[in-house]
Design an enzyme around this catalytic site. Structure first.
Site, PDB file in Angstrom:
ATOM      1  N   GLU A 270      46.476  49.273  38.467  1.00 50.81           N
ATOM      2  CA  GLU A 270      46.048  48.137  39.275  1.00 50.81           C
ATOM      3  C   GLU A 270      47.218  47.170  39.424  1.00 50.81           C
ATOM      4  O   GLU A 270      47.723  46.632  38.447  1.00 50.81           O
ATOM      5  CB  GLU A 270      44.835  47.443  38.620  1.00 50.81           C
ATOM      6  CG  GLU A 270      44.217  46.339  39.441  1.00 50.81           C
ATOM      7  CD  GLU A 270      43.660  46.808  40.801  1.00 50.81           C
ATOM      8  OE1 GLU A 270      43.448  48.019  41.004  1.00 50.81           O
ATOM      9  OE2 GLU A 270      43.457  45.936  41.663  1.00 50.81           O
ATOM     10  N   GLU A 300      49.666  42.182  48.151  1.00 49.32           N
ATOM     11  CA  GLU A 300      50.480  42.955  47.210  1.00 49.32           C
ATOM     12  C   GLU A 300      51.157  44.139  47.896  1.00 49.32           C
ATOM     13  O   GLU A 300      52.336  44.416  47.656  1.00 49.32           O
ATOM     14  CB  GLU A 300      49.616  43.421  46.029  1.00 49.32           C
ATOM     15  CG  GLU A 300      49.252  42.266  45.106  1.00 49.32           C
ATOM     16  CD  GLU A 300      47.993  42.453  44.283  1.00 49.32           C
ATOM     17  OE1 GLU A 300      47.607  41.482  43.592  1.00 49.32           O
ATOM     18  OE2 GLU A 300      47.368  43.536  44.331  1.00 49.32           O
ATOM     19  N   ASP A 443      39.736  43.381  40.948  1.00 44.67           N
ATOM     20  CA  ASP A 443      39.637  44.212  39.736  1.00 44.67           C
ATOM     21  C   ASP A 443      38.297  44.948  39.738  1.00 44.67           C
ATOM     22  O   ASP A 443      38.200  46.122  39.366  1.00 44.67           O
ATOM     23  CB  ASP A 443      39.705  43.345  38.467  1.00 44.67           C
ATOM     24  CG  ASP A 443      40.975  42.517  38.394  1.00 44.67           C
ATOM     25  OD1 ASP A 443      41.915  42.817  39.145  1.00 44.67           O
ATOM     26  OD2 ASP A 443      41.012  41.571  37.588  1.00 44.67           O
TER      27      ASP A 443
HETATM   28  N1  LIG Z   1      33.923  35.904  49.553  1.00 45.91           N
HETATM   29  C1  LIG Z   1      34.065  37.199  49.261  1.00 45.91           C
HETATM   30  N2  LIG Z   1      32.994  38.043  49.369  1.00 45.91           N
HETATM   31  C2  LIG Z   1      33.121  39.362  49.080  1.00 45.91           C
HETATM   32  N3  LIG Z   1      34.288  39.940  48.736  1.00 45.91           N
HETATM   33  C3  LIG Z   1      35.377  39.160  48.627  1.00 45.91           C
HETATM   34  C4  LIG Z   1      35.319  37.753  48.879  1.00 45.91           C
HETATM   35  N4  LIG Z   1      36.545  37.223  48.680  1.00 45.91           N
HETATM   36  C5  LIG Z   1      37.329  38.259  48.321  1.00 45.91           C
HETATM   37  N5  LIG Z   1      36.647  39.422  48.286  1.00 45.91           N
HETATM   38  C6  LIG Z   1      37.185  40.757  47.959  1.00 45.91           C
HETATM   39  O1  LIG Z   1      37.950  40.663  46.781  1.00 45.91           O
HETATM   40  C7  LIG Z   1      39.277  41.121  47.010  1.00 45.91           C
HETATM   41  C8  LIG Z   1      40.241  40.295  46.167  1.00 45.91           C
HETATM   42  O2  LIG Z   1      41.091  41.133  45.520  1.00 45.91           O
HETATM   43  P1  LIG Z   1      42.358  40.638  44.685  1.00 45.91           P
HETATM   44  O3  LIG Z   1      43.190  39.765  45.497  1.00 45.91           O
HETATM   45  O4  LIG Z   1      42.973  41.863  44.115  1.00 45.91           O
HETATM   46  O5  LIG Z   1      41.652  39.780  43.531  1.00 45.91           O
HETATM   47  P2  LIG Z   1      41.809  39.799  41.936  1.00 45.91           P
HETATM   48  O6  LIG Z   1      43.201  40.295  41.655  1.00 45.91           O
HETATM   49  O7  LIG Z   1      41.582  38.382  41.526  1.00 45.91           O
HETATM   50  O8  LIG Z   1      40.799  40.701  41.360  1.00 45.91           O
HETATM   51  C9  LIG Z   1      39.472  40.975  48.504  1.00 45.91           C
HETATM   52  O9  LIG Z   1      40.437  41.878  48.983  1.00 45.91           O
HETATM   53  C10 LIG Z   1      38.084  41.271  49.069  1.00 45.91           C
HETATM   54  O10 LIG Z   1      37.888  42.656  49.226  1.00 45.91           O
HETATM   55  O1  LIG Z   2      49.069  38.419  34.803  1.00 43.79           O
HETATM   56  P1  LIG Z   2      48.111  38.098  33.712  1.00 43.79           P
HETATM   57  O2  LIG Z   2      48.483  36.902  32.917  1.00 43.79           O
HETATM   58  O3  LIG Z   2      47.800  39.304  32.868  1.00 43.79           O
HETATM   59  O4  LIG Z   2      46.736  37.647  34.398  1.00 43.79           O
HETATM   60  C1  LIG Z   2      46.074  38.355  35.365  1.00 43.79           C
HETATM   61  C2  LIG Z   2      45.095  37.489  36.105  1.00 43.79           C
HETATM   62  O5  LIG Z   2      44.494  38.348  37.052  1.00 43.79           O
HETATM   63  C3  LIG Z   2      43.108  38.465  36.825  1.00 43.79           C
HETATM   64  O6  LIG Z   2      42.914  39.584  35.956  1.00 43.79           O
HETATM   65  C4  LIG Z   2      42.372  38.680  38.118  1.00 43.79           C
HETATM   66  O7  LIG Z   2      42.844  39.834  38.773  1.00 43.79           O
HETATM   67  C5  LIG Z   2      42.749  37.164  36.128  1.00 43.79           C
HETATM   68  O8  LIG Z   2      41.546  37.243  35.414  1.00 43.79           O
HETATM   69  C6  LIG Z   2      43.966  36.889  35.274  1.00 43.79           C
HETATM   70  O9  LIG Z   2      44.109  35.526  35.052  1.00 43.79           O
HETATM   71 MG   LIG Z   3      44.007  42.117  42.263  1.00 44.35          MG
END
Ligand SMILES: Nc1ncnc2c1ncn2[C@@H]1O[C@H](COP(=O)(O)OP(=O)(O)O)[C@@H](O)[C@H]1O
Ligand SMILES: O=P(O)(O)OC[C@H]1O[C@](O)(CO)[C@@H](O)[C@@H]1O
Ligand SMILES: [Mg+2]
EC number: 2.7.1.146
Length: 463
Positions: A270, A300, A443
């Site tokens: 990931e 990304e 995630d």
């Molecule tokens: N309001 C929303 N409702 C449903 N899905 C969402 C919403 N906002 C974001 N998402 C989904 O979540 C994804 C975010 O992924 P990412 O940027 O990798 O987040 P993280 O790294 O925090 O897990 C977006 O690409 C989209 O598919």
């Molecule tokens: O880069 P780090 O410090 O491991 O953190 C990753 C961040 O990304 C997330 O896992 C979301 O994708 C957060 O919960 C967290 O704060």
């Molecule tokens: Mg992510």
């Protein structure tokens, strides 16, 4: 309803997860006053100049404010590492946070998969403080590997914590349509999203501690798959002289060890936001060749492609979000690193690109992505998923209004010669209009899609 039942396939799957767990302190930014409070100590022109400088680490309060406003203006996800010192620590500690949750890909995915009733989740983090351990689900299926008298013993997180440093990341969750001015420029947040200030403790080393390392082949035999994440925390150099090469090599060794006695083990990586472009390139080049599947968001993929020399393609994705460009970038990565599958999640869709000839049908792959969208919409609406019952909330949220068009575009592109050898599967996202929070949605999507993929493979194998 049928799609929710896909979780039943998960009960046959065991997984290993490494390396990042932390506590996320969330601050919700909902209106103008929240922004005013953060920028009140700085002049607008000072902020503008800093935005142009685009600091890639947060060392001073102004760096934070500039990168936060830059992120809010674009509505895109961003994560910037913190360089601790008294001034910035005092500033960030003075802010009030609305809630604390488990964070880190490993923390978020462990709890999700535990609720989804996987057979076994073995998670690893080089640090596990008491507070973090207490934030994990207290279920039999969720365990941490301990070594007792030279033997591998799997215990619950609350029986495994040590006197480790607590890692807290600050998450700024902003709403859509917040309006404010920077000098005479009117800024309106285009969508809800999150900005992460990631802590980078000097003592946190992304590695599996020596005593456990020799047991990785044994762990590999206990599971069907693994998710590797958290390498974005690796620094170029540490005070004891160790370098990023040293730790990236360790990660490579760990993946090889997991696969040593289990050649069928599937590994997903990931991706995350990596500010240091040299590090981004090193991470892509050393880890991607070792894994089977990769998950990442749209920003990304644009950023990786950029450091690999495709600047124009990268800028196109960042500016116009064209699916054709995301596919081009996915194909480049799939070929360059000989991946089995690339999964990209964007605000509007989740998409796989795989080579043709895989044993899973289109329907089967589509089901895994559909399930992943329901997980995301559930978490977006509720903030967290606490039970299978919760998924009904996500299922009620329809596919976004561009869904049909996106599917049509993909159908047409699939017919083009350059993509003749590939399978493209797209499922539109179920966008929650006013999400409780957005951190960890990606995630959640990646974990759901990848475990779904592995469960479908397993079903076929056992037939
Ligand atoms: N309001 C929303 N409702 C449903 N899905 C969402 C919403 N906002 C974001 N998402 C989904 O979540 C994804 C975010 O992924 P990412 O940027 O990798 O987040 P993280 O790294 O925090 O897990 C977006 O690409 C989209 O598919
Ligand atoms: O880069 P780090 O410090 O491991 O953190 C990753 C961040 O990304 C997330 O896992 C979301 O994708 C957060 O919960 C967290 O704060
Ligand atoms: Mg992510």
């Amino acid at each position: 309803m049928e799609i929710i039942n896909h979780f039943k396939d998960f009960s046959n799957v065991s997984i290993f997860l490494a390396y990042n767990v932390n506590v996320d302190a969330l601050k919700y930014l909902t209106d103008l006053s929240d922004i005013e409070e953060l920028k009140e100590n700085f002049s607008d022109s000072e902020i503008k100049t800093k935005i142009e400088e685009y600091p890639r680490t947060i060392e001073k309060p102004i760096d934070f404010v500039a990168r936060l406003i830059h992120a809010m203006k674009s509505g895109k996800p961003a994560e910037v590492p913190l360089k601790n010192n008294l001034e910035i620590d005092t500033f960030l500690n003075r802010l009030t946070y609305n809630e604390e949750r488990i964070g880190g890909q490993v923390g978020i995915i462990s709890n999700l998969l535990s609720i989804l009733n996987l057979k076994k989740i073995i998670f690893y983090s080089p640090i596990l403080a008491k507070k973090q351990a207490e934030m994990f689900e207290n279920n039999e299926n969720l365990v941490f590997p301990n070594i007792t008298n030279g033997k591998l013993v799997l215990k619950k997180p609350i029986e495994s914590f040590k006197n480790d440093e607590l890692k807290i990341n600050r998450i700024f969750e902003y709403k859509e349509d917040i309006e404010f001015y920077l000098e005479n420029e009117k800024i309106t947040t285009p969508q809800s999203n999150r900005f992460i200030v990631a802590s980078r403790p000097e003592n946190l080393r992304i590695e599996i501690k020596d005593e456990l390392k020799s047991h990785l082949p044994e762990i590999g035999q206990l599971v069907d798959c693994a998710i590797i994440s958290g390498v974005q925390a690796i620094k170029e150099e540490y005070s004891d002289g160790k370098t990023s090469e040293y730790y990236l090599n360790k990660v490579k060794e760990d993946i090889k060890s997991l696969k040593k006695e289990n050649k069928d083990l599937k590994v997903h990586f990931e991706f995350a936001s990596i500010q240091n472009t040299e590090m981004r390139k090193k991470i892509a080049e050393s880890i991607l060749p070792e894994v089977d599947c990769v998950g990442m968001d749209e920003t990304e993929i644009a950023n990786i492609i950029h450091v690999l020399g495709y600047e124009e393609l990268s800028e196109g994705i960042l500016k116009h979000s064209k699916i054709e460009d995301v596919l081009k970038a996915s194909k480049i990565l799939l070929e360059k690193y000989n991946l089995e599958g690339m999964q990209v999640h964007t605000m509007y869709y989740i998409m796989y690109l795989c080579k043709k000839g895989g044993i899973l049908s289109d329907e089967s792959l589509e089901k895994t992505l559909e399930f992943a969208t329901v997980l995301a919409s559930t978490k977006a609406a509720l903030g967290q998923i606490s039970s299978i019952e919760d998924l009904k909330t996500g299922l009620k949220i329809p596919h976004n209004k561009h869904g049909e068009l996106l599917k049509e575009i993909v159908e047409n592109i699939s017919k083009e010669k350059e993509l003749g050898g590939y399978k493209i599967i797209l499922v539109p996202s179920r966008i929650v209009e006013n999400p409780k929070s957005t951190v960890g949605l990606g995630d959640t999507i990646s974990a759901g899609a990848f475990v779904g993929y592995v469960s479908e493979l397993k079903k076929l194998k056992n037939k």
